[in-house]
Design a protein around this motif. Sequence first.
Motif, PDB file in Angstrom:
ATOM      1  N   LEU A   1      -4.248  -1.183  -6.694  1.00  0.00           N
ATOM      2  CA  LEU A   1      -5.712  -1.209  -6.748  1.00  0.00           C
ATOM      3  C   LEU A   1      -6.342  -0.837  -5.410  1.00  0.00           C
ATOM      4  O   LEU A   1      -7.321  -0.086  -5.362  1.00  0.00           O
ATOM      5  N   ILE A   2      -5.798  -1.362  -4.323  1.00  0.00           N
ATOM      6  CA  ILE A   2      -6.327  -1.048  -2.993  1.00  0.00           C
ATOM      7  C   ILE A   2      -6.254   0.451  -2.731  1.00  0.00           C
ATOM      8  O   ILE A   2      -7.169   1.043  -2.153  1.00  0.00           O
ATOM      9  N   ASN A   3      -5.172   1.077  -3.163  1.00  0.00           N
ATOM     10  CA  ASN A   3      -5.014   2.516  -2.937  1.00  0.00           C
ATOM     11  C   ASN A   3      -5.818   3.372  -3.908  1.00  0.00           C
ATOM     12  O   ASN A   3      -6.173   4.499  -3.580  1.00  0.00           O
ATOM     13  N   GLU A   4      -6.118   2.867  -5.093  1.00  0.00           N
ATOM     14  CA  GLU A   4      -6.798   3.663  -6.112  1.00  0.00           C
ATOM     15  C   GLU A   4      -8.322   3.525  -6.111  1.00  0.00           C
ATOM     16  O   GLU A   4      -9.024   4.468  -6.439  1.00  0.00           O
ATOM     17  N   ILE A   5      -8.819   2.361  -5.776  1.00  0.00           N
ATOM     18  CA  ILE A   5     -10.261   2.108  -5.840  1.00  0.00           C
ATOM     19  C   ILE A   5     -10.860   2.232  -4.450  1.00  0.00           C
ATOM     20  O   ILE A   5     -10.354   1.617  -3.507  1.00  0.00           O
ATOM     21  N   PRO A   6     -11.922   3.018  -4.313  1.00  0.00           N
ATOM     22  CA  PRO A   6     -12.570   3.131  -2.998  1.00  0.00           C
ATOM     23  C   PRO A   6     -13.008   1.754  -2.487  1.00  0.00           C
ATOM     24  O   PRO A   6     -13.709   1.022  -3.174  1.00  0.00           O
ATOM     25  N   GLU A   7     -12.560   1.412  -1.323  1.00  0.00           N
ATOM     26  CA  GLU A   7     -12.832   0.102  -0.738  1.00  0.00           C
ATOM     27  C   GLU A   7     -13.026   0.297   0.759  1.00  0.00           C
ATOM     28  O   GLU A   7     -12.174   0.889   1.421  1.00  0.00           O
ATOM     29  N   ALA A   8     -14.120  -0.202   1.281  1.00  0.00           N
ATOM     30  CA  ALA A   8     -14.441  -0.026   2.699  1.00  0.00           C
ATOM     31  C   ALA A   8     -13.402  -0.667   3.612  1.00  0.00           C
ATOM     32  O   ALA A   8     -13.180  -0.200   4.724  1.00  0.00           O
ATOM     33  N   ARG A   9     -12.737  -1.716   3.135  1.00  0.00           N
ATOM     34  CA  ARG A   9     -11.765  -2.429   3.973  1.00  0.00           C
ATOM     35  C   ARG A   9     -10.327  -1.989   3.721  1.00  0.00           C
ATOM     36  O   ARG A   9      -9.398  -2.651   4.167  1.00  0.00           O
ATOM     37  N   ARG A  10     -10.129  -0.887   3.028  1.00  0.00           N
ATOM     38  CA  ARG A  10      -8.782  -0.437   2.645  1.00  0.00           C
ATOM     39  C   ARG A  10      -7.841  -0.354   3.841  1.00  0.00           C
ATOM     40  O   ARG A  10      -6.767  -0.950   3.847  1.00  0.00           O
ATOM     41  N   GLU A  11      -8.231   0.411   4.851  1.00  0.00           N
ATOM     42  CA  GLU A  11      -7.351   0.596   6.010  1.00  0.00           C
ATOM     43  C   GLU A  11      -7.091  -0.721   6.728  1.00  0.00           C
ATOM     44  O   GLU A  11      -5.972  -0.978   7.169  1.00  0.00           O
ATOM     45  N   TRP A  12      -8.115  -1.553   6.838  1.00  0.00           N
ATOM     46  CA  TRP A  12      -7.970  -2.847   7.493  1.00  0.00           C
ATOM     47  C   TRP A  12      -6.969  -3.722   6.743  1.00  0.00           C
ATOM     48  O   TRP A  12      -6.083  -4.340   7.345  1.00  0.00           O
ATOM     49  N   MET A  13      -7.097  -3.782   5.400  1.00  0.00           N
ATOM     50  CA  MET A  13      -6.182  -4.601   4.600  1.00  0.00           C
ATOM     51  C   MET A  13      -4.749  -4.084   4.697  1.00  0.00           C
ATOM     52  O   MET A  13      -3.814  -4.858   4.934  1.00  0.00           O
ATOM     53  N   LEU A  14      -4.570  -2.775   4.502  1.00  0.00           N
ATOM     54  CA  LEU A  14      -3.217  -2.212   4.557  1.00  0.00           C
ATOM     55  C   LEU A  14      -2.592  -2.409   5.930  1.00  0.00           C
ATOM     56  O   LEU A  14      -1.393  -2.686   6.038  1.00  0.00           O
ATOM     57  N   ASN A  15      -3.394  -2.288   6.973  1.00  0.00           N
ATOM     58  CA  ASN A  15      -2.892  -2.507   8.325  1.00  0.00           C
ATOM     59  C   ASN A  15      -2.432  -3.952   8.499  1.00  0.00           C
ATOM     60  O   ASN A  15      -1.364  -4.205   9.069  1.00  0.00           O
ATOM     61  N   ASN A  16      -3.216  -4.906   8.000  1.00  0.00           N
ATOM     62  CA  ASN A  16      -2.815  -6.316   8.092  1.00  0.00           C
ATOM     63  C   ASN A  16      -1.545  -6.590   7.300  1.00  0.00           C
ATOM     64  O   ASN A  16      -0.653  -7.313   7.764  1.00  0.00           O
ATOM     65  N   PHE A  17      -1.441  -6.040   6.098  1.00  0.00           N
ATOM     66  CA  PHE A  17      -0.246  -6.237   5.279  1.00  0.00           C
ATOM     67  C   PHE A  17       0.978  -5.588   5.924  1.00  0.00           C
ATOM     68  O   PHE A  17       2.080  -6.124   5.863  1.00  0.00           O
ATOM     69  N   ASN A  18       0.786  -4.436   6.557  1.00  0.00           N
ATOM     70  CA  ASN A  18       1.876  -3.761   7.241  1.00  0.00           C
ATOM     71  C   ASN A  18       2.298  -4.540   8.492  1.00  0.00           C
ATOM     72  O   ASN A  18       3.495  -4.658   8.776  1.00  0.00           O
ATOM     73  N   ASN A  19       1.339  -5.068   9.229  1.00  0.00           N
ATOM     74  CA  ASN A  19       1.664  -5.874  10.412  1.00  0.00           C
ATOM     75  C   ASN A  19       2.481  -7.103  10.031  1.00  0.00           C
ATOM     76  O   ASN A  19       3.408  -7.481  10.746  1.00  0.00           O
ATOM     77  N   GLU A  20       2.140  -7.734   8.911  1.00  0.00           N
ATOM     78  CA  GLU A  20       2.897  -8.900   8.453  1.00  0.00           C
ATOM     79  C   GLU A  20       4.330  -8.499   8.087  1.00  0.00           C
ATOM     80  O   GLU A  20       5.282  -9.207   8.403  1.00  0.00           O
ATOM     81  N   ALA A  21       4.499  -7.344   7.463  1.00  0.00           N
ATOM     82  CA  ALA A  21       5.845  -6.865   7.122  1.00  0.00           C
ATOM     83  C   ALA A  21       6.656  -6.606   8.394  1.00  0.00           C
ATOM     84  O   ALA A  21       7.830  -6.965   8.474  1.00  0.00           O
ATOM     85  N   ASN A  22       6.024  -5.998   9.376  1.00  0.00           N
ATOM     86  CA  ASN A  22       6.724  -5.727  10.638  1.00  0.00           C
ATOM     87  C   ASN A  22       7.037  -7.016  11.390  1.00  0.00           C
ATOM     88  O   ASN A  22       8.089  -7.141  12.003  1.00  0.00           O
ATOM     89  N   ARG A  23       6.121  -7.974  11.345  1.00  0.00           N
ATOM     90  CA  ARG A  23       6.309  -9.235  12.055  1.00  0.00           C
ATOM     91  C   ARG A  23       7.468 -10.033  11.469  1.00  0.00           C
ATOM     92  O   ARG A  23       8.283 -10.590  12.190  1.00  0.00           O
TER      93      ARG A  23
END
Length: 74
Positions: free
Chosen positions: A35-57
């Motif tokens: 959904l985050i990737n398919e629906i236009p969302e102003a916070r998309r990059e911010w959310m994906l960055n946070n989720f990616n940081n958690e995966a890296n951490r």
Amino acid sequence: MTNHLHLIVSAAAGHNLVSTVRDFKKFTSKALLWLINEIPEARREWMLNNFNNEANRTKRGAEYILWKEGYHAR
């Protein structure tokens, strides 16, 4: 609050609650990322960055992690 979720969950006889919670988290993670990737969302990059940081951490081998590890059964 929009950053967490409370569930009242039980597993039917013969089913494991740990597996049920695991499958719920797996399914919802995939659905939310889609959904985050398919629906236009102003916070998309911010959310994906946070989720990616958690995966890296946590170094759990995923590109994105949406859920904290474990759960607090009561």
